[in-house]
Design an enzyme around this catalytic site. Structure first.
Site, short mmCIF file in Angstrom:
data_model
loop_
_atom_site.label_atom_id
_atom_site.label_comp_id
_atom_site.label_asym_id
_atom_site.label_seq_id
_atom_site.Cartn_x
_atom_site.Cartn_y
_atom_site.Cartn_z
CD GLU A 150 -3.13 -0.84 1.99
OE1 GLU A 150 -2.95 -0.14 2.96
OE2 GLU A 150 -4.36 -1.32 1.93
CD GLU A 310 -3.82 -5.86 3.07
OE1 GLU A 310 -4.31 -5.00 3.52
OE2 GLU A 310 -2.69 -5.73 2.81
C1 GAL Z 1 -4.03 -2.46 5.08
C2 GAL Z 1 -2.50 -3.17 5.30
C3 GAL Z 1 -2.30 -4.30 5.95
C4 GAL Z 1 -3.25 -4.03 7.14
C5 GAL Z 1 -4.65 -3.90 6.97
C6 GAL Z 1 -5.61 -3.76 8.38
O1 GAL Z 1 -4.17 -1.09 5.00
O2 GAL Z 1 -2.04 -3.24 4.16
O3 GAL Z 1 -0.95 -4.63 6.38
O4 GAL Z 1 -2.67 -3.26 8.17
O5 GAL Z 1 -4.75 -2.70 6.62
O6 GAL Z 1 -6.75 -3.51 7.77
#
Ligand code: GAL
Length: 632
Positions: A150, A310
């Site tokens: 990110e 994710e």
């Molecule tokens: C994203 C990040 C992850 C984790 C996640 C939690 O922004 O890439 O590493 O922190 O959020 O929601």
């Protein structure tokens, strides 16, 4: 085929084995097999365990876990581990920590704790990547590379002296001579004219009540975006030197957090687009936000498959109230992304941490173990994903409507001195998208640089808040209309050129004056809570303006307020194009688009919370109210 998203489906999540013992690793692979996990993103935050001191690399544990995963048939999305520089590095080089606009240097202790223009960070990151790529390029478990994480999430801009030097270099490359820069930024305002390059600083905090030059701020956004992109490219190119086959990606972020990164530009540099999406738990219609962002991601991917890298199985840990997902919601979320072009569903993270600031963030394996609602749904989803894997080579069917989405306009509209502080770039695109979603009209997204060929596939093109338009971009949309397409152009579109210099002779330039036949002479933003009535019966808020329209247009007018009697909405004769000079309320936006879509004969399917989306011959029906999905 190399360097592309593999034509199959992936299921799994971020995996942080360094937080666990060898016994847990054994249980992990057993459970991964049980859940049909076939990919894990490995090593995203592992720098401190892979390089324990400058040049002292320790890959043994990574060798071991990659081999274990491979023996169990689980692929690896291998991270470059550069997202969180270790303490030995920031201790040796405190000058690589980022500095805020107020001149405050930030501290080590979180993550992404580096200045995006830091040559030290870049060199050390690339050196680590070289080691990783050399060592694992040929490992059969490695299915793809995950660069950083990110980008720009926590450190999108840096205002330090090192950044100032890089900024000036970028400006010199862009403008070549200072006269051109002074002209583009309009520096004769407030005595801002620069006579030497070294007089130019980053747009640091200025005395209270004054703001830096908006055109400069716009360029600084562009510069910062490109600085971060250069970091990505440096890692990517290093991987390529050792691995010519595996695709390389970096996970983009969901929209509202990611406005400082121009993903249209980034999408051209990755082998395939991957993204992260988190629901805003308290938004009762967060599935529309999901749809918006997944459709936008498909736009970045040029309509081709992409990967949801994710999302969460349940609650996150960073909202005000971290609500769990309702029964069925996690599966419905995943399948909505899949229907919209994702080649699978990946999560943050595999096993819920017991320490660190994300220990209360949900995961695929929760703290309570496998006799849980979340684990049972993970297993069920794993079965669905593997049963759909044949769709991996297919794309989501194209929509008939496209919306222009523009980061430069967002950046320019982030300046403080707009006609109204209620104006925020994303609100109007979202209003329009939501209305179409509610009507069962699917929407694709295009960039403001869309070519005639890109636009030709659409019956209608929406232009909400495309505040900046170059002459060339404007011409593209004018031609689209001349060639029979229908435009929907909002207020605050086409106001300035790409340097944020206002176009004279009626707001909205030739597009609004000539193509839409509307002459806008003055803005009339509304106070909070003021509702204006249109003579067509629609209601609006936030925005009115003084405008007239060509006699052969069909126009509706404001009935009350300072702009009473002025044109609010106007439709051209012949092939219809619409000008929408106000912010309609939710019901009126829906009514307006319902009529317009009907007039254009645009297909509708679903509605009332149910979506119908086709991908590769499969018809997905997603019931967002009851959180159920069916497909055939
Ligand atoms: C994203 C990040 C992850 C984790 C996640 C939690 O922004 O890439 O590493 O922190 O959020 O929601």
């Amino acid at each position: 085929m190399p360097n592309q998203i593999p034509p199959t489906f992936f299921f799994g999540g971020d995996y942080n084995p360094e937080q666990w013992s060898r016994e847990v690793w054994q249980e992990d692979v057993r459970l991964m097999r049980e859940a049909n996990v076939n990919l894990v993103s490995l090593g995203i935050f592992s720098w401190a365990n892979l390089e324990v001191a400058d040049g002292d690399y320790r890959f043994e544990w990574l060798d071991e876990i990659i081999d274990l995963l491979h023996e169990n048939g689980i692929g690896v999305d291998l991270a470059t581990a550069t997202a969180s520089p270790p303490a030995w590095l920031t201790t040796a080089h405190p000058e690589m920590l980022p500095v805020t606009a107020a001149g405050v240097r930030q501290n080590h202790g979180g993550r992404q704790n580096y200045c995006i223009s830091s040559p030290v960070y870049k060199a050390k990151a690339v050196a680590l990547v070289a080691q990783l790529a050399k060592r694992y390029a040929k490992h059969p478990a490695v299915k793809m590379w995950h660069v950083n994480n990110e980008y720009g999430c926590h450190n999108p801009r840096c205002f330090c002296d090192v950044s100032a030097v890089a900024w000036r270099e970028w400006l010199r490359a862009k403008y070549n001579d200072l006269a051109a820069l002074n002209k583009a930024w309009g520096t004769d305002f407030w005595s801002q004219r620069y006579h030497e390059w070294n007089q130019i600083l980053p747009p640091r905090e200025t005395p209270a009540g004054t703001y830096p030059n908006p055109s400069m701020v716009l360029d600084f956004h562009r510069f910062s975006n490109e600085q971060i992109l250069d970091l990505f490219k440096a890692e990517r190119d290093e991987i390529r030197r050792h691995d010519s086959v595996s695709p390389i990606t970096t996970n983009f972020m969901s929209l509202r957090h990611a406005w400082l990164i121009d993903y249209w530009m980034w999408a051209k540099e990755v082998d395939f687009v991957s993204t992260d999406h988190y629901l805003i738990a308290q938004d009762s219609e967060n599935y529309i936000d999901l749809a918006f962002q997944a459709d936008l991601t498909r736009g970045f991917a040029g309509g081709k498959p992409w990967l949801l890298m994710e999302h969460s199985t349940g609650a996150v840990n960073w909202q005000e109230h971290n609500l769990p997902k309702a029964n069925g919601e996690m599966i419905a979320n995943s399948l909505s992304h899949i229907a919209r072009g994702s080649n699978g569903a990946m999560f943050f993270q595999w096993r819920q941490s017991v320490s660190g600031s994300e220990k209360f963030h949900s995961a695929m394996v929760p703290h309570a173990g496998t006799d849980t609602r979340i684990w049972r749904d993970v297993v069920k989803l794993g079965q669905h994903v593997s049963s759909l894997a044949d769709l991996g080579g297919s794309s989501t069917d194209q929509a008939q409507v496209a919306m222009v989405f523009d980061y430069d306009s967002w950046w320019a509209m982030s300046q403080r001195n707009l006609p109204s502080t209620s104006q925020e770039y994303w609100k109007l695109p979202y209003d329009w998208y939501r209305a179409l979603w509610q009507l069962g009209v699917r929407v694709d997204f295009v960039s403001p640089d869309a070519t005639a060929e890109d636009l030709a596939n659409y019956r209608a093109v929406l232009m909400p808040n495309v505040y900046l338009l170059s002459d060339q971009q404007e011409q593209q949309f004018i031609d689209y209309s001349i060639n029979g397409g229908s435009l929907f152009v909002s207020y605050f579109t086409g106001i300035s050129d790409r340097s944020d210099t206002v176009k004279l002779g009626g707001y909205g330039g030739r597009l609004v004056r000539e193509t839409l036949g509307v002459q806008v002479s003055e803005f009339a933003p509304l106070n909070n809570d003021v509702i204006v009535q249109l003579d067509s019966g629609l209601k609006a808020f936030e925005w009115a303006q003084f405008a007239t329209a060509r006699a052969d247009n069909a126009s509706s007018k404001f009935e009350n307020g300072v702009a009473a009697g002025q044109v609010a909405i106007s439709k051209t004769s012949g092939t219809p194009n619409w000008y929408v000079g106000t912010r309609l309320d939710e019901e009126s936006t829906k009514q307006f688009f319902s009529n317009a879509m009907h007039e254009l004969g645009i297909d509708r399917a679903g509605g009332d919370g149910v979506e119908v989306i086709r991908r590769g011959g499969v018809r997905f029906e997603i019931d967002n109210i009851n959180k159920t999905v069916s497909w055939r």
